[in-house]
Design an enzyme around this catalytic site. Structure first.
Site, PDB file in Angstrom:
ATOM      1  N   ALA A 240      46.412 -12.698  76.248  1.00 50.53           N
ATOM      2  CA  ALA A 240      45.045 -12.737  75.715  1.00 50.53           C
ATOM      3  C   ALA A 240      44.857 -13.718  74.551  1.00 50.53           C
ATOM      4  O   ALA A 240      43.772 -14.292  74.393  1.00 50.53           O
ATOM      5  CB  ALA A 240      44.631 -11.329  75.278  1.00 50.53           C
TER       6      ALA A 240
ATOM      7  N   ASN B 294      52.888 -25.799  79.277  1.00 50.57           N
ATOM      8  CA  ASN B 294      52.345 -25.621  77.931  1.00 50.57           C
ATOM      9  C   ASN B 294      52.562 -26.817  77.018  1.00 50.57           C
ATOM     10  O   ASN B 294      51.875 -26.958  76.019  1.00 50.57           O
ATOM     11  CB  ASN B 294      52.935 -24.360  77.287  1.00 50.57           C
ATOM     12  CG  ASN B 294      54.425 -24.267  77.426  1.00 50.57           C
ATOM     13  OD1 ASN B 294      54.968 -24.324  78.526  1.00 50.57           O
ATOM     14  ND2 ASN B 294      55.116 -24.137  76.314  1.00 50.57           N
TER      15      ASN B 294
ATOM     16  N   CYS C 285      56.233 -22.143  70.588  1.00 50.52           N
ATOM     17  CA  CYS C 285      56.825 -20.813  70.773  1.00 50.52           C
ATOM     18  C   CYS C 285      58.317 -20.819  70.471  1.00 50.52           C
ATOM     19  O   CYS C 285      58.875 -19.792  70.150  1.00 50.52           O
ATOM     20  CB  CYS C 285      56.606 -20.317  72.194  1.00 50.52           C
ATOM     21  SG  CYS C 285      54.884 -20.023  72.560  1.00 50.52           S
TER      22      CYS C 285
ATOM     23  N   GLN D  29      48.795 -20.571  80.315  1.00 52.39           N
ATOM     24  CA  GLN D  29      47.991 -21.704  79.819  1.00 52.39           C
ATOM     25  C   GLN D  29      46.730 -21.949  80.654  1.00 52.39           C
ATOM     26  O   GLN D  29      45.896 -22.772  80.269  1.00 52.39           O
ATOM     27  CB  GLN D  29      48.840 -22.983  79.791  1.00 52.39           C
ATOM     28  CG  GLN D  29      49.943 -22.968  78.752  1.00 52.39           C
ATOM     29  CD  GLN D  29      49.421 -22.944  77.311  1.00 52.39           C
ATOM     30  OE1 GLN D  29      48.317 -23.390  77.016  1.00 52.39           O
ATOM     31  NE2 GLN D  29      50.214 -22.411  76.403  1.00 52.39           N
TER      32      GLN D  29
HETATM   33  N1  PLP Z   1      54.265 -18.844  78.962  1.00 54.18           N
HETATM   34  C1  PLP Z   1      53.661 -19.934  78.487  1.00 54.18           C
HETATM   35  C2  PLP Z   1      53.379 -21.069  79.421  1.00 54.18           C
HETATM   36  C3  PLP Z   1      53.309 -20.042  77.139  1.00 54.18           C
HETATM   37  O1  PLP Z   1      52.719 -21.143  76.692  1.00 54.18           O
HETATM   38  C4  PLP Z   1      53.594 -18.957  76.274  1.00 54.18           C
HETATM   39  C5  PLP Z   1      53.295 -19.047  74.836  1.00 54.18           C
HETATM   40  O2  PLP Z   1      53.092 -20.118  74.309  1.00 54.18           O
HETATM   41  C6  PLP Z   1      54.203 -17.816  76.827  1.00 54.18           C
HETATM   42  C7  PLP Z   1      54.528 -17.791  78.167  1.00 54.18           C
HETATM   43  C8  PLP Z   1      54.503 -16.618  75.986  1.00 54.18           C
HETATM   44  O3  PLP Z   1      53.343 -15.852  75.793  1.00 54.18           O
HETATM   45  P1  PLP Z   1      53.259 -14.728  74.662  1.00 54.18           P
HETATM   46  O4  PLP Z   1      53.052 -15.439  73.382  1.00 54.18           O
HETATM   47  O5  PLP Z   1      52.071 -13.918  75.041  1.00 54.18           O
HETATM   48  O6  PLP Z   1      54.503 -13.947  74.721  1.00 54.18           O
END
Ligand code: PLP
Length: 372
Positions: free
Chosen positions: A194, A147, A317, A175
């Protein structure tokens, strides 16, 4: 606003909202209820599951609805540990915190964790995974594409290594959903979210290969074959299916358009001087992670934000706490390069005029920061 943070989240597509709206309004019944209001809602859930299964290339009963990528990663890791034999976990050092922190959680229960570093281009080598596996390894996670850098991982080879050793392999496809074909043949489970492909936030899906050893994480009602309790988010399911169908249908068009935008942007940014692209050439079409000599990434983000431009440093995140990117650090980049990195991620709604505007804004920002 110019939004170049599409890896963090994307806006809801109008067609997706239209598909969801009846399930937020008149078809609001609980899909587990037996009356016709419930059945109408259940039909929406069933049809969403079938559509997603067809796009995954699996059976409907191999698709589980979850709240997103974080839950999918937690469930896969903790559920596979509970269902497997052995006390050792292998996780790549560039995984999302959903996997890294889940692995750290398991240390409390006596598990040992090996974090496998990528090469300097940001790719995790199958040989590195192979040498990290032990007799007692139960679980391995290497994502489909990272990501922060967008670097695509050799998941086919990694999947083969894990399969040969009988290790549960989870591939985080958050991603890559709608961008690359799904790796369902090479892994035991993968997860999507989603909101990364113009669908609603707070909804995701996980493929779990039939018979793969996994225990439930969320106990409750009999939803999701008794493996994930909680009232099903009908509108979320319908929106996720509609968004994924559209993303897969328009994949080539979008990938071509977005990569051309990104490549033109990168060429202009590199010509500004003192700039470096992080990660090798085999990257997602959307992503440009660029370091700027003599600048703090946060300072660039701030100056661009003042001009209405949204970008990110490291992983959005885990933002809030500003710490050096664990991904760029694991790649072995020097501290200056890690601290000066900015992630630009393009999406289907961006235009070349926007990209040019950002290049000009960047030029001004670099001049202002490098003056001090
Ligand atoms: N995995 C990856 C590679 C991500 O980029 C993200 C969020 O940026 C997540 C997991 C987490 O996803 P969620 O926001 O749906 O919890």
């Amino acid at each position: 606003m110019i939004y170049l943070d599409n890896a963090s989240t994307t806006p809801l597509d109008g067609d997706v909202l239209e598909a969801m709206t009846p399930y937020l309004k008149e078809n609001f019944g609980n899909p587990s209820s037996q009356h016709s209001a419930g059945r109408r809602s259940a039909e929406g859930v069933l049809s969403a599951r079938d559509k997603i299964a067809a796009l995954f290339g699996c059976k409907g009963d191999e698709v589980f609805f979850v709240s997103g990528g974080t839950e999918a990663g937690n469930w896969a890791l903790k559920g596979a540990c509970a269902g497997g034999r052995g006390k050792h976990i292998v996780v790549s050092a560039i995984e999302h915190p959903a996997l890294i922190e889940s692995a750290n959680d398991m240390k409390r229960y006596g598990y040992e964790v090996t974090f496998v570093k990528p090469d300097k281009d940001g790719a995790v080598r199958p040989e590195s995974i192979e040498s990290a596996l032990r007799e007692d390894t139960v679980f391995c996670a290497v994502m489909h594409a990272n990501n922060e850098t967008g670097v695509i991982q050799p998941v086919e080879e990694i999947g083969a290594v894990c399969r040969a050793r009988g290790v549960f392999y989870y591939c985080d496809c958050v991603q890559t959903a709608g961008v690359l074909p799904f790796p369902q043949k090479h892994c035991d489970a993968f997860g999507i979210s989603a909101h990364k492909f113009y669908g609603p936030k707070g909804f995701g899906a996980m493929f779990v290969r039939k018979g793969a050893p996994i225990q439930r994480l969320i106990s409750g009602g009999s939803q999701e074959q008794g493996l994930r309790g909680g009232t099903t988010n009908t509108a979320g399911a319908v929106g996720c299916a509609a968004a994924l169908e559209k993303a897969v249908r328009d994949r080539e068009k979008n990938n071509g358009y977005i990569s051309a935008l990104r490549d033109g942007f990168v060429e202009k940014v590199l010509s500004l001087g003192g700039t470096h692209v992080n990660g090798g050439a085999n990257r997602l079409p959307s992503t440009a992670n660029i370091s700027f000599d003599g600048c703090g990434g946060e300072n660039i983000l701030f100056l661009l934000d003042m001009k209405g431009i949204a970008v990110s440093t490291g992983s959005a995140c885990s933002a809030g706490a500003v710490k050096a990117s664990h991904v760029l650090t694991a790649m072995g980049l020097e501290e200056d390069r890690v601290k000066s990195a900015v992630r630009f991620t393009f999406g289907k709604y961006n235009t070349s005029e926007e990209a040019d505007f950002v290049v000009c804004a960047l030029k001004d920002a670099l001049k202002a920061i490098r003056r001090y």
